[in-house]
Design a protein around this motif. Structure first.
Motif, PDB file in Angstrom:
ATOM      1  N   LEU A   1       0.922  -0.926  -0.302  1.00 41.74           N
ATOM      2  CA  LEU A   1       0.578  -0.222   0.102  1.00 41.74           C
ATOM      3  C   LEU A   1       0.547   1.022   0.021  1.00 41.74           C
ATOM      4  CD1 LEU A   1      -2.223  -0.618   2.844  1.00 41.74           C
ATOM      5  CD2 LEU A   1      -2.972  -1.169   0.513  1.00 41.74           C
TER       6      LEU A   1
ATOM      7  N   PHE B   1       0.965   5.311   0.104  1.00 40.83           N
ATOM      8  CA  PHE B   1       0.451   6.106   0.531  1.00 40.83           C
ATOM      9  C   PHE B   1       0.886   7.842   0.315  1.00 40.83           C
ATOM     10  CE2 PHE B   1      -0.245   3.361   3.479  1.00 40.83           C
ATOM     11  CZ  PHE B   1      -2.123   3.123   3.118  1.00 40.83           C
TER      12      PHE B   1
ATOM     13  N   SER C   1      -3.026   7.792   6.198  1.00 38.66           N
ATOM     14  CA  SER C   1      -4.060   7.421   6.261  1.00 38.66           C
ATOM     15  C   SER C   1      -5.522   7.680   7.038  1.00 38.66           C
ATOM     16  CB  SER C   1      -4.317   5.730   6.749  1.00 38.66           C
ATOM     17  OG  SER C   1      -4.230   5.870   8.222  1.00 38.66           O
TER      18      SER C   1
ATOM     19  N   GLN D   1      -6.765   6.568   9.797  1.00 36.12           N
ATOM     20  CA  GLN D   1      -7.228   5.490  10.287  1.00 36.12           C
ATOM     21  C   GLN D   1      -7.184   4.822  11.589  1.00 36.12           C
ATOM     22  OE1 GLN D   1      -5.930   1.804   7.255  1.00 36.12           O
ATOM     23  NE2 GLN D   1      -7.389   0.280   8.644  1.00 36.12           N
TER      24      GLN D   1
ATOM     25  N   HIS E   1      -6.289  -0.541  14.683  1.00 36.00           N
ATOM     26  CA  HIS E   1      -6.742  -1.397  14.347  1.00 36.00           C
ATOM     27  C   HIS E   1      -5.244  -2.682  14.499  1.00 36.00           C
ATOM     28  CE1 HIS E   1      -4.875   0.469  11.155  1.00 36.00           C
ATOM     29  NE2 HIS E   1      -4.971  -1.699  10.590  1.00 36.00           N
TER      30      HIS E   1
ATOM     31  N   ASP F   1      -3.209  -5.620  11.872  1.00 32.90           N
ATOM     32  CA  ASP F   1      -3.654  -6.430  10.305  1.00 32.90           C
ATOM     33  C   ASP F   1      -4.658  -7.825  10.871  1.00 32.90           C
ATOM     34  OD1 ASP F   1      -2.629  -4.512   9.418  1.00 32.90           O
ATOM     35  OD2 ASP F   1      -0.697  -5.342   9.581  1.00 32.90           O
TER      36      ASP F   1
ATOM     37  N   TRP G   1       6.671  -0.807   7.324  1.00 31.19           N
ATOM     38  CA  TRP G   1       6.089   0.436   7.217  1.00 31.19           C
ATOM     39  C   TRP G   1       7.320   1.202   6.943  1.00 31.19           C
ATOM     40  CZ3 TRP G   1       5.889   5.813   8.079  1.00 31.19           C
ATOM     41  CH2 TRP G   1       5.096   5.991   7.770  1.00 31.19           C
TER      42      TRP G   1
ATOM     43  N   LEU H   1       1.896   7.397  11.504  1.00 31.62           N
ATOM     44  CA  LEU H   1       1.329   6.390  11.921  1.00 31.62           C
ATOM     45  C   LEU H   1       1.194   5.994  13.485  1.00 31.62           C
ATOM     46  CD1 LEU H   1       1.213   3.271  11.599  1.00 31.62           C
ATOM     47  CD2 LEU H   1       3.718   2.625  12.430  1.00 31.62           C
TER      48      LEU H   1
ATOM     49  N   TRP I   1       6.170  -4.942  11.613  1.00 34.03           N
ATOM     50  CA  TRP I   1       5.238  -4.349  13.332  1.00 34.03           C
ATOM     51  C   TRP I   1       4.557  -5.920  13.221  1.00 34.03           C
ATOM     52  CZ3 TRP I   1       2.361  -0.329  10.277  1.00 34.03           C
ATOM     53  CH2 TRP I   1       1.547  -0.761   9.865  1.00 34.03           C
TER      54      TRP I   1
ATOM     55  N   HIS J   1      -2.476  -0.508  15.441  1.00 33.00           N
ATOM     56  CA  HIS J   1      -1.929   0.263  14.867  1.00 33.00           C
ATOM     57  C   HIS J   1      -2.636   1.386  14.574  1.00 33.00           C
ATOM     58  CE1 HIS J   1      -1.702  -2.222  12.309  1.00 33.00           C
ATOM     59  NE2 HIS J   1      -1.840  -1.578  10.494  1.00 33.00           N
ATOM     60  N   GLY J   2      -2.387   2.510  13.763  1.00 35.69           N
ATOM     61  CA  GLY J   2      -3.203   3.502  12.634  1.00 35.69           C
ATOM     62  C   GLY J   2      -2.902   4.717  12.356  1.00 35.69           C
ATOM     63  N   GLY J   3      -3.528   5.705  12.679  1.00 32.45           N
ATOM     64  CA  GLY J   3      -2.568   6.547  11.611  1.00 32.45           C
ATOM     65  C   GLY J   3      -3.783   7.769  12.280  1.00 32.45           C
TER      66      GLY J   3
ATOM     67  N   ARG K   1       2.137  12.927   3.422  1.00 38.01           N
ATOM     68  CA  ARG K   1       2.860  12.159   5.016  1.00 38.01           C
ATOM     69  C   ARG K   1       3.746  11.116   3.566  1.00 38.01           C
ATOM     70  NH1 ARG K   1       0.669   7.500   7.669  1.00 38.01           N
ATOM     71  NH2 ARG K   1       0.670   6.974   5.993  1.00 38.01           N
TER      72      ARG K   1
ATOM     73  N   VAL L   1       3.306   0.881   2.787  1.00 38.48           N
ATOM     74  CA  VAL L   1       3.100  -0.168   3.596  1.00 38.48           C
ATOM     75  C   VAL L   1       3.312  -1.697   2.626  1.00 38.48           C
ATOM     76  CG1 VAL L   1       1.700  -1.258   5.393  1.00 38.48           C
ATOM     77  CG2 VAL L   1       1.964   1.078   5.626  1.00 38.48           C
TER      78      VAL L   1
ATOM     79  N   HIS M   1       2.473  -6.418   3.359  1.00 39.01           N
ATOM     80  CA  HIS M   1       2.594  -7.329   4.638  1.00 39.01           C
ATOM     81  C   HIS M   1       3.084  -8.127   3.722  1.00 39.01           C
ATOM     82  CE1 HIS M   1      -0.786  -4.115   5.149  1.00 39.01           C
ATOM     83  NE2 HIS M   1      -0.025  -4.645   5.933  1.00 39.01           N
TER      84      HIS M   1
HETATM   85  O1  AKG Z   1      -0.361   3.944   7.692  1.00 32.04           O
HETATM   86  C1  AKG Z   1      -1.099   4.125   8.025  1.00 32.04           C
HETATM   87  O2  AKG Z   1      -1.461   5.750   8.501  1.00 32.04           O
HETATM   88  C2  AKG Z   1      -1.264   3.308   8.665  1.00 32.04           C
HETATM   89  C3  AKG Z   1      -1.771   2.131   7.912  1.00 32.04           C
HETATM   90  C4  AKG Z   1      -1.874   1.251   8.370  1.00 32.04           C
HETATM   91  O3  AKG Z   1      -2.326   0.698   9.684  1.00 32.04           O
HETATM   92  C5  AKG Z   1      -1.903  -0.440   7.633  1.00 32.04           C
HETATM   93  O4  AKG Z   1      -1.511  -0.529   6.415  1.00 32.04           O
HETATM   94  O5  AKG Z   1      -2.345  -1.093   8.510  1.00 32.04           O
END
Ligand code: AKG
Length: 304
Positions: free
Chosen positions: A155, A157, A161, A163, A166, A168, A184, A197, A259, A265-267, A277, A281, A283
């Motif tokens: 991903l 950015f 995010s 976000q 949460h 993963d 990340w 983050l 991680w 974690h989140g944004g 920013r 990311v 996975h």
């Molecule tokens: O980069 C972020 O702000 C959060 C990214 C994230 O939570 C994720 O990819 O699981």
């Protein structure tokens, strides 16, 4: 199920894995944590009792320099580690230029979230080779999980995010649990204003939250419309209940944060309107385990 049938080739390997893990199920059927009456105990070695002692005795661990050794030790208790200045500025700069150029030319775009560019590594040899499949990172991630990692998705950015917290593991899940890991990568400096983050050190040790722990609204045939929101409410409740302390990653361009599958974690909110920013990311699942998506109750479609 139809989607699973359409991707039959990419699910074929699950036949042997289901057998290995005693799962009596058609490989094209939906899949969720409820299918595992009891979780298998062969979780990653770093999550097993006595992990620190095993780590100290491990020959490969002993070959790492002291700085990396200390980061790995801390990973066991904190659920994350940071590799400062990992990616050279020439690479982060070039990747930012590629992302901007492809966005401008309409060759890539954001997914439904409006913030995430999905699998940019498919569009860019640089993103693929220096970031997604960076050999040094792959090696370290495989060491941490104790199994070879399979790069699963990336991903990118350009904005934070924002976000909510949460893990993963609700989105990318494994049986045995814990065989997912993420990187990340800061593609520019992170500040308290540009949506850094955040994460909760030690939260990876809490039980994995599954759809059985909140009102997902799932039925036999459909996924609950508010499942994600209710999941995030549940996470917030757990954070309060355990008094978890939030930390922000004010990393510098080129830093990489790794991680654990279950680290919350989140944004952060973007406090400076329009502030970029840039980050990426990635996975990774591990080989030889069942990979699925707990929230959407689907087996994962691995690339190769
Ligand atoms: O980069 C972020 O702000 C959060 C990214 C994230 O939570 C994720 O990819 O699981």
């Amino acid at each position: 199920m139809l989607n699973n049938l359409l991707n039959a080739r990419r699910l074929a390997q699950n036949r042997a894995l289901y057998k290995q893990y005693g799962l009596r199920k058609n490989i094209y059927s939906p899949l969720g944590s409820r299918d595992f009456a009891e979780h298998h105990t062969d979780i990653p070695w770093i999550d097993q009792p006595g992990a620190l002692e095993k780590l100290e005795q491990n020959a490969e661990f002993q070959s790492f320099d002291e700085k990396l050794k200390e980061k790995i030790r801390r990973f066991l208790t904190d659920g994350y580690l940071i590799l400062e200045n990992f990616s050279p500025e020439s690479d982060t700069e070039a990747l930012n230029r590629e992302v901007a150029a492809q966005l401008e030319a309409g060759k890539t775009g954001f997914n439904y979230t409006g913030r995430k560019i999905f699998n940019f590594f498919e569009n860019s040899a640089l993103a693929d080779e220096q970031f997604f499949r960076n050999p040094e990172l792959l090696h370290l991630l495989s060491f941490l999980l104790g199994k070879k990692v399979i790069p699963f998705q990336s991903l990118n950015f350009t904005l934070g995010s924002e976000q909510r917290a949460h893990s993963d593991s609700i989105h990318m899940t494994t049986e045995p649990q814990g065989y997912l890991i993420a990187t990340w990568i800061a593609l520019e400096d992170c500040t308290p204003e540009n949506g850094a983050l955040f994460y909760y050190p030690g939260s990876h040790r809490l039980p994995y939250i599954t759809t059985a722990d909140y009102q997902s609204g799932n039925t036999k045939f459909t996924i609950g419309e508010y499942s994600n929101r209710r999941y995030e409410d549940k996470v917030e409740e757990e954070i309060r209940r355990h008094g978890l302390q939030k930390q922000s990653f004010l990393g510098k361009r080129g830093d990489v944060l790794i991680w654990h599958a279950n680290l919350l974690h989140g944004g952060s909110p973007i406090r400076q309107p329009g502030a970029t920013r840039r980050s990426m990311v990635c996975h990774y699942f591990a080989e030889g385990v069942i990979c699925y998506h707990e929230m959407s109750q689907r087996p994962a479609l691995l690339h190769k």
